[in-house]
Scaffold this motif. Structure first.
Motif, PDB file in Angstrom:
ATOM      1  N   SER A  31      73.807  35.200 -40.064  1.00 45.92           N
ATOM      2  CA  SER A  31      75.293  34.339 -39.439  1.00 45.92           C
ATOM      3  C   SER A  31      76.106  35.299 -39.210  1.00 45.92           C
ATOM      4  CB  SER A  31      75.812  33.640 -40.578  1.00 45.92           C
ATOM      5  OG  SER A  31      74.991  32.414 -41.242  1.00 45.92           O
ATOM      6  N   TYR A  32      76.434  36.356 -39.619  1.00 43.01           N
ATOM      7  CA  TYR A  32      77.343  37.287 -39.313  1.00 43.01           C
ATOM      8  C   TYR A  32      77.038  37.925 -38.028  1.00 43.01           C
ATOM      9  CZ  TYR A  32      80.848  41.151 -39.333  1.00 43.01           C
ATOM     10  OH  TYR A  32      81.891  41.660 -38.771  1.00 43.01           O
ATOM     11  N   HIS A  33      75.785  38.371 -37.841  1.00 46.78           N
ATOM     12  CA  HIS A  33      75.262  38.825 -36.643  1.00 46.78           C
ATOM     13  C   HIS A  33      75.446  37.720 -35.345  1.00 46.78           C
ATOM     14  CE1 HIS A  33      72.664  41.446 -33.917  1.00 46.78           C
ATOM     15  NE2 HIS A  33      72.031  40.220 -33.689  1.00 46.78           N
ATOM     16  N   HIS A  34      75.194  36.549 -35.445  1.00 50.95           N
ATOM     17  CA  HIS A  34      74.988  35.765 -34.571  1.00 50.95           C
ATOM     18  C   HIS A  34      76.669  35.262 -34.123  1.00 50.95           C
ATOM     19  CE1 HIS A  34      71.117  34.633 -34.459  1.00 50.95           C
ATOM     20  NE2 HIS A  34      70.876  34.225 -35.758  1.00 50.95           N
ATOM     21  N   ASN A  46      77.280  29.913 -51.677  1.00 46.45           N
ATOM     22  CA  ASN A  46      76.066  29.457 -52.383  1.00 46.45           C
ATOM     23  C   ASN A  46      74.807  29.773 -51.129  1.00 46.45           C
ATOM     24  OD1 ASN A  46      74.370  28.741 -54.106  1.00 46.45           O
ATOM     25  ND2 ASN A  46      74.798  26.520 -53.734  1.00 46.45           N
ATOM     26  N   THR A  47      74.810  30.771 -50.373  1.00 47.41           N
ATOM     27  CA  THR A  47      73.686  31.017 -49.222  1.00 47.41           C
ATOM     28  C   THR A  47      73.235  32.342 -49.747  1.00 47.41           C
ATOM     29  OG1 THR A  47      75.183  29.707 -47.872  1.00 47.41           O
ATOM     30  CG2 THR A  47      73.550  31.262 -46.988  1.00 47.41           C
ATOM     31  N   SER A  48      72.046  32.549 -49.304  1.00 47.65           N
ATOM     32  CA  SER A  48      71.519  33.808 -49.335  1.00 47.65           C
ATOM     33  C   SER A  48      72.173  35.028 -48.610  1.00 47.65           C
ATOM     34  CB  SER A  48      69.749  33.815 -49.153  1.00 47.65           C
ATOM     35  OG  SER A  48      69.724  33.740 -47.750  1.00 47.65           O
ATOM     36  N   ILE A  49      71.905  36.047 -48.985  1.00 49.10           N
ATOM     37  CA  ILE A  49      72.331  37.364 -48.349  1.00 49.10           C
ATOM     38  C   ILE A  49      71.853  37.484 -46.983  1.00 49.10           C
ATOM     39  CG2 ILE A  49      72.625  39.947 -48.620  1.00 49.10           C
ATOM     40  CD1 ILE A  49      73.174  39.896 -51.696  1.00 49.10           C
ATOM     41  N   GLY A  50      70.459  37.197 -47.082  1.00 51.38           N
ATOM     42  CA  GLY A  50      69.668  37.575 -45.749  1.00 51.38           C
ATOM     43  C   GLY A  50      70.332  36.230 -44.815  1.00 51.38           C
ATOM     44  N   PHE A  74      82.229  35.241 -41.074  1.00 54.62           N
ATOM     45  CA  PHE A  74      82.899  36.192 -39.971  1.00 54.62           C
ATOM     46  C   PHE A  74      84.350  36.506 -40.797  1.00 54.62           C
ATOM     47  CE2 PHE A  74      85.697  37.804 -36.896  1.00 54.62           C
ATOM     48  CZ  PHE A  74      84.898  38.675 -36.208  1.00 54.62           C
ATOM     49  N   ASN A  75      85.001  35.549 -41.086  1.00 49.26           N
ATOM     50  CA  ASN A  75      86.147  35.785 -41.457  1.00 49.26           C
ATOM     51  C   ASN A  75      86.152  36.540 -42.739  1.00 49.26           C
ATOM     52  OD1 ASN A  75      87.676  34.379 -39.597  1.00 49.26           O
ATOM     53  ND2 ASN A  75      87.850  32.490 -40.484  1.00 49.26           N
TER      54      ASN A  75
END
Lengths: 177, 169
Positions: free
Chosen positions: B153-156, B144-148, B126-127
């Protein structure tokens, strides 16, 4: 782009991106120095810092050291050696002073270089022609600017090599008059 | 320049001067307080200097910096939590209103409180996305996380923040 994701979030939009954080005055000016200090990296201030009147006093300091060295050691036995190194020291001092000034003007003098050149000033017996060349302390333009009329040879290295034993100790006084 | 021993110091200085503000705000958003941020950013750049030889050119220099800063910040927060004898999680925003270096309003304070409630990865995503406008590709490189997974995560995170703000207004 992030805003596009937030079209549905009216609340976030209302609050906005201002966060209310503040900082100590000039924080980002002082932060690098704090970091460099911990890593023993010279700051630009330190690189540029030369004691006031350093170049005015340096020749006298070197002369005193040379004369002191001459007094403490057997005069006759090592006279030629002292004359040789004293003469080199005098010339080197001029070169180092001028060389440092030029380097400093270009802000490329590092603390290590500065320390090394100071060491050379204090230990003229360590100076050799290789060092002169390596640090590019021999420079005809500098010599001309400084009006050292006693040294007119364009090939300073050759001159030093051929004339070290001929240079009298009095030459030092003439040089700094 | 920074990987060359002869120019390492000069390169490092350029790097500090170029990225200090970005890295500062990245850390500050995680710990909120200037004093903590000041400690962490110094540790971050010291680590960068000492590990510059390990930098792999397949990633961007600035994402590598963010990764180190992120890890330093997470470690710092974990250490704070360990020091809490009660075992409860430290919410750094709680003392924010009394901080000398905060003059935000209640709404801003509320949002900081909501962000603090998010799980660590959602908070980071988010930040970086909301405040730094960073691309998902770069965030992916840093975390080191997939874009999907990052998009999810951002949506949540946004949904949870809306809920938190509504409940605490």
């Amino acid at each position: 782009m992030a805003d596009k994701d937030l079209n549905t979030s009216t609340l976030l939009h209302q609050i906005g991106k201002e966060e209310g954080y503040t900082l100590p005055e000039n924080y980002f000016d002082s932060l690098p120095k704090k970091i460099y200090t911990q890593l023993n990296i010279a700051t630009s201030e330190e690189e540029e810092k030369i004691p006031e009147g350093y170049f005015d006093n340096l020749p006298d300091i070197v002369l005193d050291k040379v004369k002191s060295s001459e007094t403490q050691q057997g005069k006759i036995v090592i006279m030629n050696v002292v004359k040789k190194y004293a003469s080199i020291a005098a010339v080197i001092t001029v070169f180092i002073s001028a060389g440092l000034w030029v380097l400093n003007d270009q802000q490329t003098v590092t603390t290590d270089e500065w320390t090394y050149l100071e060491y050379l000033n204090e230990n003229p017996s360590e100076i050799d022609l290789h060092t002169l060349l390596e640090y590019e302390l021999i420079n005809d333009e500098i010599l001309q600017d400084m009006d050292i009329s006693l040294i007119e040879e364009t090939d300073m290295v050759g001159y030093l090599e051929n004339n070290l034993d001929e240079i009298e100790i009095n030459y030092l006084d003439e040089l700094y008059e | 320049m920074i990987s060359n021993p002869a120019t390492k110091d000069a390169g490092f200085k350029s790097l500090v001067e170029k990225y200090q503000k970005d890295i500062y705000w990245h850390i500050r958003r995680m710990v909120h307080h200037h004093a903590d941020t000041d400690d962490i950013i110094q540790n971050t750049f010291i680590k960068v200097y000492r590990n510059i030889g390990k930098f792999k050119r397949e990633s961007k220099l600035y994402t590598w910096l963010y990764r180190i800063a992120t890890n330093e910040t997470i470690t710092y927060i974990k250490d704070l939590n360990k020091r809490k004898s009660s075992g409860e999680v430290v919410h750094l925003h709680e003392q924010l209103s009394a901080d000398t270096y905060f003059d935000g309003n209640q709404a801003q304070l509320l949002l900081k409180g909501g962000i603090d409630q998010l799980p660590e990865k959602q908070r980071l995503v988010f930040n970086m996305r909301y405040y730094d406008d960073m691309s998902y590709a770069d965030i992916s490189d840093i975390l080191n996380t997939s874009i999907g997974a990052l998009k999810a995560s951002y949506h949540h995170a946004v949904k949870k923040l809306e809920k938190y703000i509504k409940e605490n207004m």
